[in-house]
Design a protein around this motif. Structure first.
Motif, short mmCIF file in Angstrom:
data_model
loop_
_atom_site.label_atom_id
_atom_site.label_comp_id
_atom_site.label_asym_id
_atom_site.label_seq_id
_atom_site.Cartn_x
_atom_site.Cartn_y
_atom_site.Cartn_z
N UNK A 139 16.45 44.71 -58.20
CA UNK A 139 16.25 43.29 -57.91
C UNK A 139 17.35 42.77 -56.97
N UNK A 140 16.98 41.94 -56.03
CA UNK A 140 17.92 41.46 -55.02
C UNK A 140 19.12 40.75 -55.65
N UNK A 141 18.91 40.02 -56.73
CA UNK A 141 20.01 39.24 -57.30
C UNK A 141 20.98 40.10 -58.10
N UNK A 142 20.73 41.41 -58.16
CA UNK A 142 21.64 42.29 -58.88
C UNK A 142 22.41 43.20 -57.94
N UNK A 143 22.47 42.83 -56.68
CA UNK A 143 23.25 43.60 -55.72
C UNK A 143 24.72 43.17 -55.75
N UNK A 175 33.72 25.99 -62.27
CA UNK A 175 33.07 24.86 -61.59
C UNK A 175 32.06 25.33 -60.55
N UNK A 176 31.15 24.44 -60.22
CA UNK A 176 30.05 24.80 -59.31
C UNK A 176 30.58 25.33 -57.98
N UNK A 177 31.66 24.73 -57.47
CA UNK A 177 32.21 25.19 -56.20
C UNK A 177 32.70 26.64 -56.31
N UNK A 178 33.30 26.96 -57.46
CA UNK A 178 33.76 28.32 -57.67
C UNK A 178 32.61 29.30 -57.82
N UNK A 179 31.52 28.85 -58.44
CA UNK A 179 30.36 29.72 -58.61
C UNK A 179 29.74 30.09 -57.28
N UNK A 180 29.87 29.22 -56.29
CA UNK A 180 29.30 29.52 -54.97
C UNK A 180 30.02 30.68 -54.30
N UNK A 181 31.26 30.95 -54.72
CA UNK A 181 32.03 32.05 -54.16
C UNK A 181 31.79 33.37 -54.89
N UNK A 182 31.08 33.31 -56.00
CA UNK A 182 30.82 34.50 -56.80
C UNK A 182 29.65 35.29 -56.22
N UNK A 183 29.63 36.61 -56.38
CA UNK A 183 28.46 37.39 -55.97
C UNK A 183 27.25 36.97 -56.79
N UNK A 184 26.07 37.20 -56.24
CA UNK A 184 24.84 36.75 -56.89
C UNK A 184 24.71 37.28 -58.32
#
Length: 258
Positions: free
Chosen positions: A19-23, A129-138
């Protein structure tokens, strides 16, 4: 695709499309690859396996094509079953897992020289926080991760330690050992705390001993510490504690750093 769906879709008689979101970069998230090899062991002819005691996973090549899994029972004794599971990406061997399953037996000695780190409960630790989550891999967004101490990634830390509570967002009805193996590598390598700017970093191999029964779901405290780093590699120690304060697993991991 949720973790449960990613595991449920495995059929060792067929190819597995990642699945793409597990790359994780150019390959599969290592925790999912390891969990899939364990799930493949449970789907094999040795399906009635004792509890998992040890897992050794070698990440050999990127898992970028359709994946296939080949479990092989190496030996089945009265108490211990030893199995290998190879994961292929196309025609290339991408990962090899060696598992030791063993039943409980009487012991003359009992000791435990370990103490859970002094941290707040998971509900007292703030979510990323949401901003930090945006920096995390999918793939990391499939987990609820709450930092509980240690150092932050990319902070130039002198103390290269990561400490966080983590749980699956959806692992209902997944075998508890498969779920834990899928969760156990969700933090970045501890050496990443010593960086000040992003750089490639990837697991080479991973060894985990399971020393207590694994609960089906819930929070686990993950700790990793880079014991040595240099010459392009970091060797880190890892611990996993359940919410009741039981040490569930201890391990080591060799990480390639750039």
């Amino acid at each position: 695709m949720t973790f449960r769906a990613a595991i449920d879709s495995l059929d060792i008689g067929k190819g597995y499309l990642l699945p793409e979101t597990w790359r994780q970069g150019r390959t599969a998230y290592g925790g999912l690859t390891a969990a899939l090899t364990l799930a493949a062991a449970h789907q094999s002819e040795s399906a009635q396996l004792p509890p998992l005691r040890s897992a050794q996973v070698s990440f050999i090549a990127p898992a970028i094509e359709v994946m296939t899994f080949q479990p092989v029972e190496l030996r089945k004794g009265k108490s211990v079953v030893t199995m290998n599971v190879d994961c292929f990406s196309g025609d290339t061997l991408a990962a090899r897992s060696s598992f030791v399953f063993a039943r409980d037996r009487d012991s003359q000695i009992h000791h435990a020289f370990h103490h859970q780190p002094d941290v707040k409960s998971p509900t007292e630790c703030p979510a990323i926080p949401e901003q930090g989550q945006k920096l995390m891999p999918d793939f990391a967004r499939h987990f609820d991760i709450r930092p509980a101490g240690g150092s932050l990634p990319l902070s130039g830390a002198v103390n290269p330690e990561l400490l966080a509570w983590a749980r699956h967002r959806d692992a209902d009805q997944v075998h508890p050992e498969v779920a834990l193996l899928g969760l156990a590598d969700c933090l970045p390598p501890a050496a990443f705390t010593a960086y000040t700017t992003p750089a490639p970093i990837s697991s080479v191999n991973w060894s985990l001993d399971f020393i207590a029964p694994v609960s089906a779901n819930g929070w686990f405290l993950l700790r990793s510490f880079s014991r040595q780093a240099g010459n392009g590699y970091s060797s880190q120690e890892m611990e996993i504690w359940d919410e009741s304060g039981n040490l569930v697993s201890i391990g080591r991991q060799l990480v390639a750093i750039f």
